[in-house]
Design a protein around this motif. Structure first.
Motif, PDB file in Angstrom:
ATOM      1  N   ILE A   1       0.832  -1.200   0.000  1.00 34.39           N
ATOM      2  CA  ILE A   1       0.000   0.000   0.000  1.00 34.39           C
ATOM      3  C   ILE A   1       0.870   1.256   0.000  1.00 34.39           C
ATOM      4  O   ILE A   1       0.561   2.250  -0.674  1.00 34.39           O
ATOM      5  N   LEU A   2       1.979   1.222   0.733  1.00 31.18           N
ATOM      6  CA  LEU A   2       2.920   2.336   0.706  1.00 31.18           C
ATOM      7  C   LEU A   2       3.508   2.503  -0.699  1.00 31.18           C
ATOM      8  O   LEU A   2       3.656   3.629  -1.196  1.00 31.18           O
ATOM      9  N   THR A   3       3.817   1.391  -1.341  1.00 31.11           N
ATOM     10  CA  THR A   3       4.326   1.428  -2.724  1.00 31.11           C
ATOM     11  C   THR A   3       3.315   2.085  -3.655  1.00 31.11           C
ATOM     12  O   THR A   3       3.663   2.987  -4.438  1.00 31.11           O
ATOM     13  N   ILE A   4       2.078   1.645  -3.580  1.00 31.32           N
ATOM     14  CA  ILE A   4       1.013   2.199  -4.430  1.00 31.32           C
ATOM     15  C   ILE A   4       0.860   3.697  -4.192  1.00 31.32           C
ATOM     16  O   ILE A   4       0.784   4.492  -5.140  1.00 31.32           O
ATOM     17  N   THR A   5       0.824   4.085  -2.935  1.00 29.43           N
ATOM     18  CA  THR A   5       0.577   5.485  -2.582  1.00 29.43           C
ATOM     19  C   THR A   5       1.689   6.407  -3.078  1.00 29.43           C
ATOM     20  O   THR A   5       1.428   7.433  -3.720  1.00 29.43           O
ATOM     21  N   ILE A   6       2.925   6.051  -2.778  1.00 30.32           N
ATOM     22  CA  ILE A   6       4.057   6.899  -3.166  1.00 30.32           C
ATOM     23  C   ILE A   6       4.149   7.035  -4.677  1.00 30.32           C
ATOM     24  O   ILE A   6       4.297   8.148  -5.221  1.00 30.32           O
ATOM     25  N   LEU A   7       4.040   5.918  -5.385  1.00 32.91           N
ATOM     26  CA  LEU A   7       4.162   5.958  -6.835  1.00 32.91           C
ATOM     27  C   LEU A   7       2.998   6.717  -7.479  1.00 32.91           C
ATOM     28  O   LEU A   7       3.187   7.455  -8.462  1.00 32.91           O
ATOM     29  N   PHE A   8       1.799   6.570  -6.926  1.00 34.46           N
ATOM     30  CA  PHE A   8       0.647   7.278  -7.494  1.00 34.46           C
ATOM     31  C   PHE A   8       0.758   8.776  -7.268  1.00 34.46           C
ATOM     32  O   PHE A   8       0.461   9.580  -8.163  1.00 34.46           O
ATOM     33  N   VAL A   9       1.180   9.168  -6.064  1.00 32.81           N
ATOM     34  CA  VAL A   9       1.338  10.592  -5.773  1.00 32.81           C
ATOM     35  C   VAL A   9       2.389  11.210  -6.701  1.00 32.81           C
ATOM     36  O   VAL A   9       2.188  12.304  -7.256  1.00 32.81           O
ATOM     37  N   ILE A  10       3.497  10.511  -6.898  1.00 30.89           N
ATOM     38  CA  ILE A  10       4.543  11.004  -7.801  1.00 30.89           C
ATOM     39  C   ILE A  10       3.999  11.167  -9.221  1.00 30.89           C
ATOM     40  O   ILE A  10       4.228  12.194  -9.883  1.00 30.89           O
ATOM     41  N   LYS A  11       3.272  10.158  -9.679  1.00 30.85           N
ATOM     42  CA  LYS A  11       2.722  10.219 -11.046  1.00 30.85           C
ATOM     43  C   LYS A  11       1.725  11.362 -11.179  1.00 30.85           C
ATOM     44  O   LYS A  11       1.732  12.092 -12.184  1.00 30.85           O
ATOM     45  N   GLN A  12       0.868  11.540 -10.170  1.00 31.14           N
ATOM     46  CA  GLN A  12      -0.140  12.587 -10.254  1.00 31.14           C
ATOM     47  C   GLN A  12       0.485  13.977 -10.240  1.00 31.14           C
ATOM     48  O   GLN A  12       0.021  14.887 -10.935  1.00 31.14           O
ATOM     49  N   ILE A  13       1.534  14.140  -9.458  1.00 23.72           N
ATOM     50  CA  ILE A  13       2.191  15.444  -9.384  1.00 23.72           C
ATOM     51  C   ILE A  13       2.804  15.841 -10.730  1.00 23.72           C
ATOM     52  O   ILE A  13       2.691  16.993 -11.180  1.00 23.72           O
ATOM     53  N   PHE A  14       3.407  14.878 -11.403  1.00 23.96           N
ATOM     54  CA  PHE A  14       4.138  15.199 -12.636  1.00 23.96           C
ATOM     55  C   PHE A  14       3.347  14.935 -13.919  1.00 23.96           C
ATOM     56  O   PHE A  14       3.549  15.609 -14.929  1.00 23.96           O
ATOM     57  N   PHE A  15       2.435  13.944 -13.870  1.00 25.30           N
ATOM     58  CA  PHE A  15       1.774  13.549 -15.130  1.00 25.30           C
ATOM     59  C   PHE A  15       0.248  13.455 -15.025  1.00 25.30           C
ATOM     60  O   PHE A  15      -0.416  13.301 -16.038  1.00 25.30           O
ATOM     61  N   GLY A  16      -0.311  13.503 -13.840  1.00 18.96           N
ATOM     62  CA  GLY A  16      -1.736  13.242 -13.668  1.00 18.96           C
ATOM     63  C   GLY A  16      -2.608  14.458 -13.913  1.00 18.96           C
ATOM     64  O   GLY A  16      -2.139  15.586 -14.078  1.00 18.96           O
ATOM     65  N   SER A  17      -3.923  14.206 -13.891  1.00 21.76           N
ATOM     66  CA  SER A  17      -4.899  15.276 -14.094  1.00 21.76           C
ATOM     67  C   SER A  17      -5.638  15.624 -12.804  1.00 21.76           C
ATOM     68  O   SER A  17      -6.552  16.422 -12.816  1.00 21.76           O
ATOM     69  N   MET A  18      -5.205  15.020 -11.710  1.00 24.97           N
ATOM     70  CA  MET A  18      -5.814  15.261 -10.405  1.00 24.97           C
ATOM     71  C   MET A  18      -7.315  14.963 -10.413  1.00 24.97           C
ATOM     72  O   MET A  18      -8.114  15.672  -9.808  1.00 24.97           O
ATOM     73  N   ASN A  19      -7.696  13.901 -11.105  1.00 29.18           N
ATOM     74  CA  ASN A  19      -9.098  13.485 -11.149  1.00 29.18           C
ATOM     75  C   ASN A  19      -9.530  12.995  -9.765  1.00 29.18           C
ATOM     76  O   ASN A  19      -8.932  12.070  -9.224  1.00 29.18           O
ATOM     77  N   PRO A  20     -10.583  13.600  -9.163  1.00 29.07           N
ATOM     78  CA  PRO A  20     -11.000  13.201  -7.810  1.00 29.07           C
ATOM     79  C   PRO A  20     -11.396  11.725  -7.702  1.00 29.07           C
ATOM     80  O   PRO A  20     -11.310  11.148  -6.608  1.00 29.07           O
ATOM     81  N   THR A  21     -11.838  11.114  -8.798  1.00 25.26           N
ATOM     82  CA  THR A  21     -12.279   9.721  -8.699  1.00 25.26           C
ATOM     83  C   THR A  21     -11.122   8.792  -8.357  1.00 25.26           C
ATOM     84  O   THR A  21     -11.280   7.875  -7.544  1.00 25.26           O
ATOM     85  N   SER A  22      -9.966   9.017  -8.957  1.00 25.60           N
ATOM     86  CA  SER A  22      -8.824   8.163  -8.650  1.00 25.60           C
ATOM     87  C   SER A  22      -8.330   8.397  -7.225  1.00 25.60           C
ATOM     88  O   SER A  22      -7.939   7.469  -6.522  1.00 25.60           O
TER      89      SER A  22
END
Length: 329
Positions: A61-82
């Motif tokens: 879960i820590l792996t998922i969280t850290i990697l997702f936050v990194i992706k959202q900061i640099f490449f994501g659209s900050m979609n509230p659903t995800s």
């Protein structure tokens, strides 16, 4: 479309693979281990599992969280659903983590008491639901031929859905690798749905979940070197429930999560029949233990090993997911 999910899956796999290895060694050192395993003439002998590190869900879960936050900061659209899916995963991981901690530190088989745990799960569902209020989410509950668009009703359904499915996955976490394999299949189905809908943030999150679980599975397969604990199982179930909600296909989980539903029904039937009639329908419940104890024949003289049970349940889960994707998607 493979570029929308494969890099996330591979990175999460590698990070989780190494992270879980380090985590299991650390948990062994500090004695974060399974203390009490069912072991009696009435059930399969799991005494050999005693002392295996638990709370492994914290790692993936820590792996998922850290990697997702990194992706959202640099490449994501900050979609509230995800983010709602991730928040549900994190909040239920906290509830499960507390439950696991009580078992370890107080040296008892049962952790969090029923009512406080239920209250915590309801609160977690409300907080995760509130994140959807920040976006342009259509709070439409699809009930067959009737659709209900009401925030309050959708919120109440969200609570029931998240609490129910988080505990359903928890029931399935009783054999080495069983819940891990089943959730990989289920998240894979929702990845495909999100891909078809063009919700690429949810695609990325689900790819991270699948990759992290596959990395964890290397150490969780039979004989398991680490268990996910309630930290992992409650979180994964909540994530699946939130997936079905934000993708507007609530009832899909009844098919995609068929094995989880059957596990829960087996517990309900077993408890109900014993309470009212003092008889047991299954050799054991949840039902994976019945197969472990008596195989196809439900005969204690012909028990199955864990790989046989896992393979059967994974096959049923995979067929159910494919059935949904082919017929209803």
């Amino acid at each position: 479309m493979i570029e929308k999910w494969l890099p996330e899956l591979l990175i999460a796999f590698l990070v989780s693979l190494g992270g879980t290895y380090l985590l299991k060694n650390w948990f062994n050192k500090i004695k974060f281990q399974q203390l009490v395993i069912r072991n009696s003439e009435k059930g399969p002998d799991h005494q050999a599992k005693a002392g295996t590190p638990t709370m492994g869900g914290a790692g993936f879960i820590l792996t998922i969280t850290i990697l997702f936050v990194i992706k959202q900061i640099f490449f994501g659209s900050m979609n509230p659903t995800s983010w709602a899916i991730l928040l549900a995963i994190l909040l239920y991981a906290l509830v499960g983590g507390f439950d696991d901690s009580v078992k370890i530190f107080e040296k008892r088989d049962e952790g969090f008491r029923f009512l406080p745990k239920l209250f915590a799960e309801i609160l977690a569902a409300l907080v995760a639901f509130s994140l959807l209020l920040l976006g342009n989410f259509d709070f439409v509950l699809h009930l067959g031929f009737v659709n209900i668009q009401n925030v309050v009703i959708f919120g109440l359904f969200t609570i029931i859905w998240l609490v129910g499915w988080s505990n359903s996955v928890n029931f399935s976490d009783g054999l080495d690798g069983l819940a891990t394999g089943l959730t990989v299949i289920a998240y894979g189905a929702y990845l495909i749905v999100a891909l078809k809908q063009g919700n690429y943030d949810v695609v990325a999150l689900n790819a991270l979940v699948i990759g992290a679980l596959l990395g964890f599975f290397v150490w969780n397969q039979n004989p398991a070197k680490i268990f996910m604990g309630d930290t992992g199982s409650l979180a994964l179930g909540a994530g699946l429930a939130m997936n079905s909600l934000v993708l507007n296909i609530e009832w899909s989980l009844l098919i995609i999560g068929l094995v989880f539903m059957l596990e829960t029904l087996s517990v309900m039937i077993q408890v109900g029949t014993y309470h009212f009639f003092k008889k047991r329908v299954f050799l054991m419940a949840p039902i994976h233990h019945a197969f472990e104890k008596g195989g196809w024949r439900m005969d204690p003289k012909h028990p199955w090993n864990e790989w046989q049970v896992d393979t059967l349940f994974w096959a049923v889960g995979l067929l159910a997911a494919i059935l949904y994707l082919v017929i209803w998607l």
